[in-house]
Design a protein around this motif. Structure first.
Motif, PDB file in Angstrom:
ATOM      1  N   LYS A 232       0.842  -1.209   0.000  1.00  0.00           N
ATOM      2  CA  LYS A 232       0.000   0.000   0.000  1.00  0.00           C
ATOM      3  C   LYS A 232       0.877   1.259   0.000  1.00  0.00           C
ATOM      4  O   LYS A 232       0.631   2.211  -0.759  1.00  0.00           O
ATOM      5  N   ILE A 233       1.909   1.249   0.838  1.00  0.00           N
ATOM      6  CA  ILE A 233       2.818   2.410   0.895  1.00  0.00           C
ATOM      7  C   ILE A 233       3.468   2.626  -0.469  1.00  0.00           C
ATOM      8  O   ILE A 233       3.504   3.742  -0.989  1.00  0.00           O
ATOM      9  N   ILE A 234       3.965   1.530  -1.058  1.00  0.00           N
ATOM     10  CA  ILE A 234       4.646   1.650  -2.354  1.00  0.00           C
ATOM     11  C   ILE A 234       3.689   2.187  -3.414  1.00  0.00           C
ATOM     12  O   ILE A 234       4.029   3.112  -4.166  1.00  0.00           O
ATOM     13  N   PHE A 235       2.480   1.649  -3.475  1.00  0.00           N
ATOM     14  CA  PHE A 235       1.514   2.106  -4.489  1.00  0.00           C
ATOM     15  C   PHE A 235       1.118   3.566  -4.273  1.00  0.00           C
ATOM     16  O   PHE A 235       1.039   4.342  -5.220  1.00  0.00           O
ATOM     17  N   ASP A 236       0.866   3.913  -3.013  1.00  0.00           N
ATOM     18  CA  ASP A 236       0.480   5.298  -2.712  1.00  0.00           C
ATOM     19  C   ASP A 236       1.551   6.275  -3.175  1.00  0.00           C
ATOM     20  O   ASP A 236       1.274   7.267  -3.844  1.00  0.00           O
TER      21      ASP A 236
ATOM     22  N   ALA B 187       4.175   5.674  -5.214  1.00  0.00           N
ATOM     23  CA  ALA B 187       4.497   5.575  -6.647  1.00  0.00           C
ATOM     24  C   ALA B 187       3.546   6.430  -7.470  1.00  0.00           C
ATOM     25  O   ALA B 187       3.960   7.132  -8.401  1.00  0.00           O
ATOM     26  N   GLY B 188       2.256   6.396  -7.085  1.00  0.00           N
ATOM     27  CA  GLY B 188       1.261   7.199  -7.805  1.00  0.00           C
ATOM     28  C   GLY B 188       1.574   8.679  -7.741  1.00  0.00           C
ATOM     29  O   GLY B 188       1.449   9.402  -8.737  1.00  0.00           O
ATOM     30  N   ARG B 189       2.010   9.134  -6.569  1.00  0.00           N
ATOM     31  CA  ARG B 189       2.297  10.572  -6.419  1.00  0.00           C
ATOM     32  C   ARG B 189       3.635  10.942  -7.043  1.00  0.00           C
ATOM     33  O   ARG B 189       3.793  12.027  -7.603  1.00  0.00           O
ATOM     34  N   ILE B 190       4.611  10.043  -6.922  1.00  0.00           N
ATOM     35  CA  ILE B 190       5.964  10.336  -7.427  1.00  0.00           C
ATOM     36  C   ILE B 190       5.971  10.462  -8.957  1.00  0.00           C
ATOM     37  O   ILE B 190       6.616  11.350  -9.511  1.00  0.00           O
ATOM     38  N   THR B 191       5.237   9.591  -9.633  1.00  0.00           N
ATOM     39  CA  THR B 191       5.300   9.603 -11.106  1.00  0.00           C
ATOM     40  C   THR B 191       4.660  10.837 -11.728  1.00  0.00           C
ATOM     41  O   THR B 191       4.954  11.170 -12.873  1.00  0.00           O
ATOM     42  N   ILE B 192       3.791  11.542 -10.978  1.00  0.00           N
ATOM     43  CA  ILE B 192       3.176  12.743 -11.578  1.00  0.00           C
ATOM     44  C   ILE B 192       3.774  14.042 -11.037  1.00  0.00           C
ATOM     45  O   ILE B 192       3.383  15.119 -11.456  1.00  0.00           O
ATOM     46  N   GLU B 193       4.741  13.929 -10.106  1.00  0.00           N
ATOM     47  CA  GLU B 193       5.322  15.149  -9.517  1.00  0.00           C
ATOM     48  C   GLU B 193       6.416  15.707 -10.427  1.00  0.00           C
ATOM     49  O   GLU B 193       7.326  14.987 -10.815  1.00  0.00           O
ATOM     50  N   ASN B 194       6.306  16.990 -10.799  1.00  0.00           N
ATOM     51  CA  ASN B 194       7.339  17.546 -11.685  1.00  0.00           C
ATOM     52  C   ASN B 194       8.151  18.659 -11.018  1.00  0.00           C
ATOM     53  O   ASN B 194       8.958  19.317 -11.661  1.00  0.00           O
ATOM     54  N   ASN B 195       7.935  18.843  -9.701  1.00  0.00           N
ATOM     55  CA  ASN B 195       8.730  19.835  -8.972  1.00  0.00           C
ATOM     56  C   ASN B 195       9.818  19.081  -8.205  1.00  0.00           C
ATOM     57  O   ASN B 195       9.522  18.177  -7.429  1.00  0.00           O
ATOM     58  N   LEU B 196      11.077  19.441  -8.426  1.00  0.00           N
ATOM     59  CA  LEU B 196      12.196  18.664  -7.875  1.00  0.00           C
ATOM     60  C   LEU B 196      12.170  18.616  -6.346  1.00  0.00           C
ATOM     61  O   LEU B 196      12.317  17.551  -5.753  1.00  0.00           O
ATOM     62  N   ASP B 197      11.976  19.758  -5.699  1.00  0.00           N
ATOM     63  CA  ASP B 197      11.985  19.779  -4.229  1.00  0.00           C
ATOM     64  C   ASP B 197      10.917  18.858  -3.645  1.00  0.00           C
ATOM     65  O   ASP B 197      11.171  18.077  -2.732  1.00  0.00           O
ATOM     66  N   ARG B 198       9.709  18.966  -4.214  1.00  0.00           N
ATOM     67  CA  ARG B 198       8.601  18.142  -3.686  1.00  0.00           C
ATOM     68  C   ARG B 198       8.858  16.656  -3.964  1.00  0.00           C
ATOM     69  O   ARG B 198       8.543  15.806  -3.145  1.00  0.00           O
TER      70      ARG B 198
ATOM     71  N   LEU C 187      11.795  15.131  -4.188  1.00  0.00           N
ATOM     72  CA  LEU C 187      12.821  14.634  -3.261  1.00  0.00           C
ATOM     73  C   LEU C 187      12.219  14.349  -1.891  1.00  0.00           C
ATOM     74  O   LEU C 187      12.547  13.347  -1.258  1.00  0.00           O
ATOM     75  N   LEU C 188      11.322  15.228  -1.448  1.00  0.00           N
ATOM     76  CA  LEU C 188      10.676  15.000  -0.149  1.00  0.00           C
ATOM     77  C   LEU C 188       9.776  13.762  -0.180  1.00  0.00           C
ATOM     78  O   LEU C 188       9.768  12.967   0.757  1.00  0.00           O
ATOM     79  N   LEU C 189       9.033  13.623  -1.280  1.00  0.00           N
ATOM     80  CA  LEU C 189       8.158  12.448  -1.421  1.00  0.00           C
ATOM     81  C   LEU C 189       8.975  11.155  -1.378  1.00  0.00           C
ATOM     82  O   LEU C 189       8.602  10.183  -0.715  1.00  0.00           O
ATOM     83  N   MET C 190      10.101  11.153  -2.119  1.00  0.00           N
ATOM     84  CA  MET C 190      10.923   9.946  -2.178  1.00  0.00           C
ATOM     85  C   MET C 190      11.537   9.642  -0.809  1.00  0.00           C
ATOM     86  O   MET C 190      11.635   8.487  -0.404  1.00  0.00           O
TER      87      MET C 190
ATOM     88  N   SER D 241      15.784  -0.782  -2.148  1.00  0.00           N
ATOM     89  CA  SER D 241      16.537  -0.799  -3.414  1.00  0.00           C
ATOM     90  C   SER D 241      15.589  -0.949  -4.594  1.00  0.00           C
ATOM     91  O   SER D 241      15.747  -0.297  -5.629  1.00  0.00           O
ATOM     92  N   LEU D 242      14.589  -1.797  -4.416  1.00  0.00           N
ATOM     93  CA  LEU D 242      13.610  -2.023  -5.483  1.00  0.00           C
ATOM     94  C   LEU D 242      12.798  -0.752  -5.739  1.00  0.00           C
ATOM     95  O   LEU D 242      12.641  -0.302  -6.886  1.00  0.00           O
ATOM     96  N   ALA D 243      12.295  -0.140  -4.663  1.00  0.00           N
ATOM     97  CA  ALA D 243      11.504   1.087  -4.808  1.00  0.00           C
ATOM     98  C   ALA D 243      12.358   2.203  -5.404  1.00  0.00           C
ATOM     99  O   ALA D 243      11.902   2.976  -6.244  1.00  0.00           O
ATOM    100  N   ALA D 244      13.624   2.256  -4.984  1.00  0.00           N
ATOM    101  CA  ALA D 244      14.530   3.294  -5.488  1.00  0.00           C
ATOM    102  C   ALA D 244      14.738   3.146  -6.987  1.00  0.00           C
ATOM    103  O   ALA D 244      14.764   4.140  -7.727  1.00  0.00           O
ATOM    104  N   SER D 245      14.857   1.914  -7.459  1.00  0.00           N
ATOM    105  CA  SER D 245      15.094   1.730  -8.897  1.00  0.00           C
ATOM    106  C   SER D 245      13.868   2.154  -9.709  1.00  0.00           C
ATOM    107  O   SER D 245      14.002   2.667 -10.823  1.00  0.00           O
ATOM    108  N   TYR D 246      12.668   1.975  -9.143  1.00  0.00           N
ATOM    109  CA  TYR D 246      11.462   2.444  -9.841  1.00  0.00           C
ATOM    110  C   TYR D 246      11.402   3.959  -9.868  1.00  0.00           C
ATOM    111  O   TYR D 246      11.076   4.577 -10.878  1.00  0.00           O
TER     112      TYR D 246
END
Length: 380
Positions: free
Chosen positions: A17-21, A23-34, A36-39, A160-165
């Motif tokens: 659930k954490i990964i999906f939540d 991943a959904g937000r990370i793939t649409i974020e186009n502001n670098l600062d935000r 990095l915080l999300l990741m 490591s897996l989440a980081a590679s995605y």
């Protein structure tokens, strides 16, 4: 942490659930600062840790840098040499590292702990790699919150897996940020070309950009949109490149024919920029065309009035005229501040948007600070 507050390791479903939540937000974020915080938040939540920092490598400086949450004031940038501490060690070796107690490891730098009063104990650092297996930076996760307080081999695999995605999303944003930086520089330089021809210095372009941003922020625009206006505004007079020097630098009054030729720079600038799909250049096209329109409809090139004039044009109009009046020009000496303020009050609701004039007058100190800061900038 007292025994009653230990957290449990995540169940598989919770982890997914954490990964999906995220991943959904990370793939649409186009502001670098935000992004990095999300990741970093994802890394913290996935590993049941207290803190997580994402360090990125800066090739030019040979440093690792990170954005960290900084109280109520948003973000603070931290930089360390690329081989420094545990993060630097993992960046250099590209191998994960898990430590039970950081203070038992000579690679650990306790300086940050000493200044903040925090106690780092368990640490996990993993390399952040892209598809080409290049190391972009590292994830550093601190203080496991379970009873055992230790990061596990499973934590290393999961992160490591989440980081590679997520590395792919990060690379796309980094690439876009680089392109935008290049664009900003080109726009600024092109803006200067127009000014240099009219015996102006680059300081005019810089001041107008800063005035426009200040006016936008104080009018309630978001930081991002205010920045867009700031980086687009240097192109406001780019159309002047097509106007003959004799007219552009004429010390006396222009004839009607010459004045019409000068007016044409608004349309020329617009046509130079209008077909771009880039948001900065689209904004620049609007500004180039509409910053000489008047609130009462007596401006040029279209004779637009009131809110039919784009807000970007109305903002840059105030910024541009303030700078023109407050500095020496080939055809006039700088006006005294009292005379400038009288002019803006007289033209409130005539040449200028009345609300913007009010905002300008209320924030005059900020404008004067900018004026002073870029007053003698003859180098740019």
């Amino acid at each position: 942490m007292s025994n009653g507050h230990w957290k449990k390791e995540l169940e598989s479903e919770e982890l997914l659930k954490i990964i999906f939540d995220y991943a959904g937000r990370i793939t649409i974020e186009n502001n670098l600062d935000r992004l990095l915080l999300l990741m970093a938040d994802m890394g913290r939540d996935m590993t049941v840790a207290d803190r997580c920092t994402l360090w990125l490598y800066d090739e030019q400086m040979d440093e690792l840098w990170a954005k960290v949450a900084h109280g109520a004031h948003g973000m603070k940038e931290v930089r360390v040499p690329a081989e420094s501490g545990l993060a630097g060690y993992v960046y250099q070796t590209s191998e994960p590292l898990v430590i039970e107690d950081a203070y038992q490891d000579q690679r650990f730098h306790a300086d940050v702990d000493h200044t903040t009063g925090y106690r780092t104990k368990s640490v996990m650092v993993i390399p952040l790699k892209n598809k080409q297996n290049q190391t972009l930076g590292v994830y550093q996760v601190i203080n496991k919150l379970t009873r055992e307080g230790l990061f596990t081999p499973q934590d290393v695999r999961n992160l490591s897996l989440a980081a590679s995605y997520t590395a792919q999303a990060l690379e796309a944003v980094l690439m876009n940020t680089e392109m935008e930086e290049a664009q900003k520089e080109i726009i600024f330089k092109m803006g200067e070309i127009g000014e240099v021809r009219s015996k102006e210095t680059g300081a005019h372009v810089k001041r107008v950009a800063e005035y426009a941003k200040l006016l936008a922020i104080k009018s309630g625009f978001s930081e991002e949109e205010a920045d867009l206006i700031k980086v687009a505004s240097p192109m406001h007079d780019i159309g002047k490149v097509a106007i003959p020097d004799a007219i552009l630098n004429k010390p006396g009054k222009l004839s009607e024919e010459e004045f019409l030729a000068v007016q044409e720079h608004a349309n020329i600038g617009y046509h130079l920029l209008e077909n771009s799909k880039r948001s900065i250049l689209k904004a620049a096209a609007i500004i180039a065309k509409e910053h000489h329109e008047h609130w009462n409809g007596k401006g040029y090139p279209e004779g637009l009035s009131g809110k039919n004039i784009h807000i970007y044009g109305r903002i840059v109009a105030v910024a541009d005229v303030f700078d023109a009046l407050a500095t020496d020009r080939p055809y006039k000496k700088a006006w005294e501040m009292k005379r400038i303020l009288t002019h803006f009050k007289m033209e409130r609701g005539k040449q200028f948007d009345p609300t913007l004039v009010d905002v300008f007058l209320e924030n005059l100190d900020g404008f004067l600070q900018i004026k002073e800061k870029y007053e003698d900038d003859r180098t740019k």
